[in-house]
Design an enzyme around this catalytic site. Sequence first.
Site, PDB file in Angstrom:
ATOM      1  N   HIS A 189      11.378 -53.639 110.359  1.00 38.28           N
ATOM      2  CA  HIS A 189      12.090 -53.977 111.595  1.00 38.28           C
ATOM      3  C   HIS A 189      11.088 -54.551 112.592  1.00 38.28           C
ATOM      4  O   HIS A 189      10.315 -53.820 113.214  1.00 38.28           O
ATOM      5  CB  HIS A 189      12.764 -52.736 112.177  1.00 38.28           C
ATOM      6  CG  HIS A 189      13.845 -53.039 113.176  1.00 38.28           C
ATOM      7  ND1 HIS A 189      13.848 -54.180 113.953  1.00 38.28           N
ATOM      8  CD2 HIS A 189      14.980 -52.367 113.513  1.00 38.28           C
ATOM      9  CE1 HIS A 189      14.912 -54.194 114.731  1.00 38.28           C
ATOM     10  NE2 HIS A 189      15.625 -53.099 114.476  1.00 38.28           N
ATOM     11  N   HIS A 192      14.242 -57.179 118.158  1.00 39.59           N
ATOM     12  CA  HIS A 192      15.060 -56.503 119.181  1.00 39.59           C
ATOM     13  C   HIS A 192      14.276 -55.724 120.232  1.00 39.59           C
ATOM     14  O   HIS A 192      14.824 -54.865 120.914  1.00 39.59           O
ATOM     15  CB  HIS A 192      16.072 -55.549 118.521  1.00 39.59           C
ATOM     16  CG  HIS A 192      16.913 -56.202 117.488  1.00 39.59           C
ATOM     17  ND1 HIS A 192      17.645 -55.509 116.552  1.00 39.59           N
ATOM     18  CD2 HIS A 192      17.146 -57.530 117.235  1.00 39.59           C
ATOM     19  CE1 HIS A 192      18.280 -56.354 115.758  1.00 39.59           C
ATOM     20  NE2 HIS A 192      17.988 -57.592 116.156  1.00 39.59           N
ATOM     21  N   TYR A 194      11.723 -53.647 119.730  1.00 36.51           N
ATOM     22  CA  TYR A 194      11.054 -52.446 119.241  1.00 36.51           C
ATOM     23  C   TYR A 194       9.567 -52.745 119.057  1.00 36.51           C
ATOM     24  O   TYR A 194       9.080 -53.794 119.479  1.00 36.51           O
ATOM     25  CB  TYR A 194      11.725 -51.960 117.956  1.00 36.51           C
ATOM     26  CG  TYR A 194      13.144 -51.483 118.177  1.00 36.51           C
ATOM     27  CD1 TYR A 194      13.414 -50.354 118.956  1.00 36.51           C
ATOM     28  CD2 TYR A 194      14.230 -52.167 117.633  1.00 36.51           C
ATOM     29  CE1 TYR A 194      14.717 -49.915 119.171  1.00 36.51           C
ATOM     30  CE2 TYR A 194      15.533 -51.732 117.847  1.00 36.51           C
ATOM     31  CZ  TYR A 194      15.773 -50.617 118.609  1.00 36.51           C
ATOM     32  OH  TYR A 194      17.058 -50.193 118.831  1.00 36.51           O
TER      33      TYR A 194
END
Length: 383
Positions: A189, A192, A194
Amino acid sequence: MTKTDLPLFTPFNLGPLHLRNRFVMSPMTRNFSPNGVPGDDVAAYYQRRAEADVGLIITEGIGIDHPAAVGSGSMGEHDIPLLHGEGPVAGWRRVVEQVHAAGGRIMPQLWHMGPIRLKGTGPFPEATSSRPSGIWGPGAGAAMPQAYLDAVAVKTLPLTDSEIGDIISGYARSAANAHEIGCDGVAIHGAHGYLIDSFLWSSTNLRDDRWGGDIERRSAFAAEVVRAIRAATSPDFPIMFRFSQWKLQDYAASNAGTPDELEALLEPISEAGVDIFDASTRIFSAPAFEGSEMGLAGWAKKLTGKASMTVGGVGLSKDLQSSFVEETHAVNNLAAVMERFERGEFDLVAVGRALLMDPQWVRKARSGEAFLPFRLSAYASLD
């Protein structure tokens, strides 16, 4: 099913990864793993999708082996699964076994919340949330509760070189666990807002050392994470990397304003060992840059030469954020997906909320059967 839709049901092969079709279950946070351990209900949840012909399942975000990896965020996250420790690893082994028994393939999404994590939450509440430059971001475009925005606005100390090294090692250990229990690859990931994305974004990475500066140097952390995962697994272990322009802190944010900037951002990550780029957009058909209709996944594939995956609104009438506040309907928009697929923009199609609402979505897409309607209650269940 129309003849033009059939290519989405052709196999996809990349090294040891063999998928029966091009449809992928997109990662969606579920909050159903007390103490970080996925139980039988989680295994059954993913098994149902595998039994219904989903080509590849990417799990919900799973906390890597680092104290500040997960905690509460703007949506009040809790019971987030982990991928370290005896209980969580054993739980994911059962999930993998059940998905494989159903003929599916599965990758865990390795997650570190970084600036989004609220201090004092998660399995290690004493840990300080990890931020490249000690800041959360501008937040002007964030539709979040004010109490949360006030809490995360408090500055922290920037990460040190030693702390950054510890986080990279945590990614490697969790990836090694995934490899050991038989996962079919890992998905990182990097989107977004993060942790990884907070290194990529100029608004949260103000560093002037090896981890920040120009757009290429801001990719250094992501590239080192990929290299560490590659070294901890095997040369042919598939690695997917999710990136985005938009952030939870600012939906209108952008890491790259032009194709040249996107190439500078992605090329170091690609060279480090990524096999597939997951271009996370809110609407899959949205043009990435002025002067071209091509979406973000198309640009990732064109600029890096790697396989790519599109995502964002497949099967539904509204994007994710709008679906929480506006009337949303299940729709068949595969013709628009197919048009871009046949242009060669992407290799895989990620389906999120539509597959959450309807475990049989892929089979119904092939047969032409009506999809189940959109329902917010699905977010609170393990259907």
